[in-house]
Design an enzyme around this catalytic site. Sequence first.
Site, PDB file in Angstrom:
ATOM      1  N   VAL A  47       0.836  -1.200   0.000  1.00 54.92           N
ATOM      2  CA  VAL A  47       0.000   0.000   0.000  1.00 54.92           C
ATOM      3  C   VAL A  47       0.876   1.258   0.000  1.00 54.92           C
ATOM      4  CG1 VAL A  47      -1.742   1.275   1.301  1.00 54.92           C
ATOM      5  CG2 VAL A  47      -1.824  -1.217   1.228  1.00 54.92           C
ATOM      6  N   SER A  48       0.531   2.202  -0.834  1.00 54.44           N
ATOM      7  CA  SER A  48       1.105   3.547  -0.803  1.00 54.44           C
ATOM      8  C   SER A  48       2.633   3.545  -0.830  1.00 54.44           C
ATOM      9  CB  SER A  48       0.552   4.298   0.415  1.00 54.44           C
ATOM     10  OG  SER A  48       0.828   5.669   0.339  1.00 54.44           O
ATOM     11  N   ALA A  49       3.272   4.067   0.243  1.00 52.64           N
ATOM     12  CA  ALA A  49       4.729   4.230   0.247  1.00 52.64           C
ATOM     13  C   ALA A  49       5.488   2.909   0.284  1.00 52.64           C
ATOM     14  CB  ALA A  49       5.145   5.093   1.437  1.00 52.64           C
ATOM     15  N   ALA A  50       4.787   1.788   0.463  1.00 54.57           N
ATOM     16  CA  ALA A  50       5.450   0.474   0.449  1.00 54.57           C
ATOM     17  C   ALA A  50       5.724  -0.009  -0.971  1.00 54.57           C
ATOM     18  CB  ALA A  50       4.602  -0.558   1.178  1.00 54.57           C
ATOM     19  N   VAL A  68       3.218   3.736  -4.559  1.00 51.76           N
ATOM     20  CA  VAL A  68       4.292   4.483  -5.220  1.00 51.76           C
ATOM     21  C   VAL A  68       5.051   3.525  -6.149  1.00 51.76           C
ATOM     22  CG1 VAL A  68       6.494   5.657  -4.815  1.00 51.76           C
ATOM     23  CG2 VAL A  68       4.542   6.102  -3.305  1.00 51.76           C
TER      24      VAL A  68
END
Length: 243
Positions: free
Chosen positions: A95-98, A122
């Site tokens: 999820v997201s920044a992972a 990202v």
Amino acid sequence: MQTILHQLKTRKGTVAYSRYGQGIPVLYLHGGHGNAYERIGHMGLSPQQFELITPSRPGYVGSPLAQNHSPIQAAELMAALMEQLGIKQYHVLAVSAAGPTAIALASLYPDRIQSLVLASAVSKRWLKPGDEMYVHAQRAFHPKREKWSWTAMRLFARLWPTAAARTLLASLSTSKKVVLQAADVQSIKAMLLTQRSGDGFMADLEHETHKFQLNQISAPCLVIHSLNDKIVPPAHAEYAAAT
């Protein structure tokens, strides 16, 4: 259900993690400010069908940043964790920044990763010094200040949970049509009460993914992204899918 954190010393460093459920193993990689306590991203995954392994990524609660600054180093730590747990093959949900860590993991260990899901993740350089969001993040979530930011956020969530949930969603989404049920407010409150930035979020701001890493992924992938995402633009999903 109370989340129990375990801490494990691996050949790549120490990592905190939680695990629950039974069945198909899924490595869940949380976004910015998350950690091994996170449950909100598990919604829709039945604990009767899946075993959720949720580590704190490097720099987050229980997992020292140490030498694991880059996505590749973080990916190697995640692989070492799963190896030490005796799980040879698994699915990855990021999820997201992972995103950069998950992409590095899938490119480095094609024999272990059975599938990859990038959820509003990202997939290239996210923020750059000078960007408004980058500057705000440095001010609010720098390791020297993040404790006070989260102390204020926790107080807000405890005293006015509905207002805190609405404020959070307004910062994350461009949608004006969000309807919050009581259960949604409680889930968001629980998340806010466990989140911290540690050293991890500053490391996330510097993470980059290279095209060759995306090209090397052989596992089946699902790229899904909210068009209303205010933090990670949908262009990241388009880039990941095209590459």
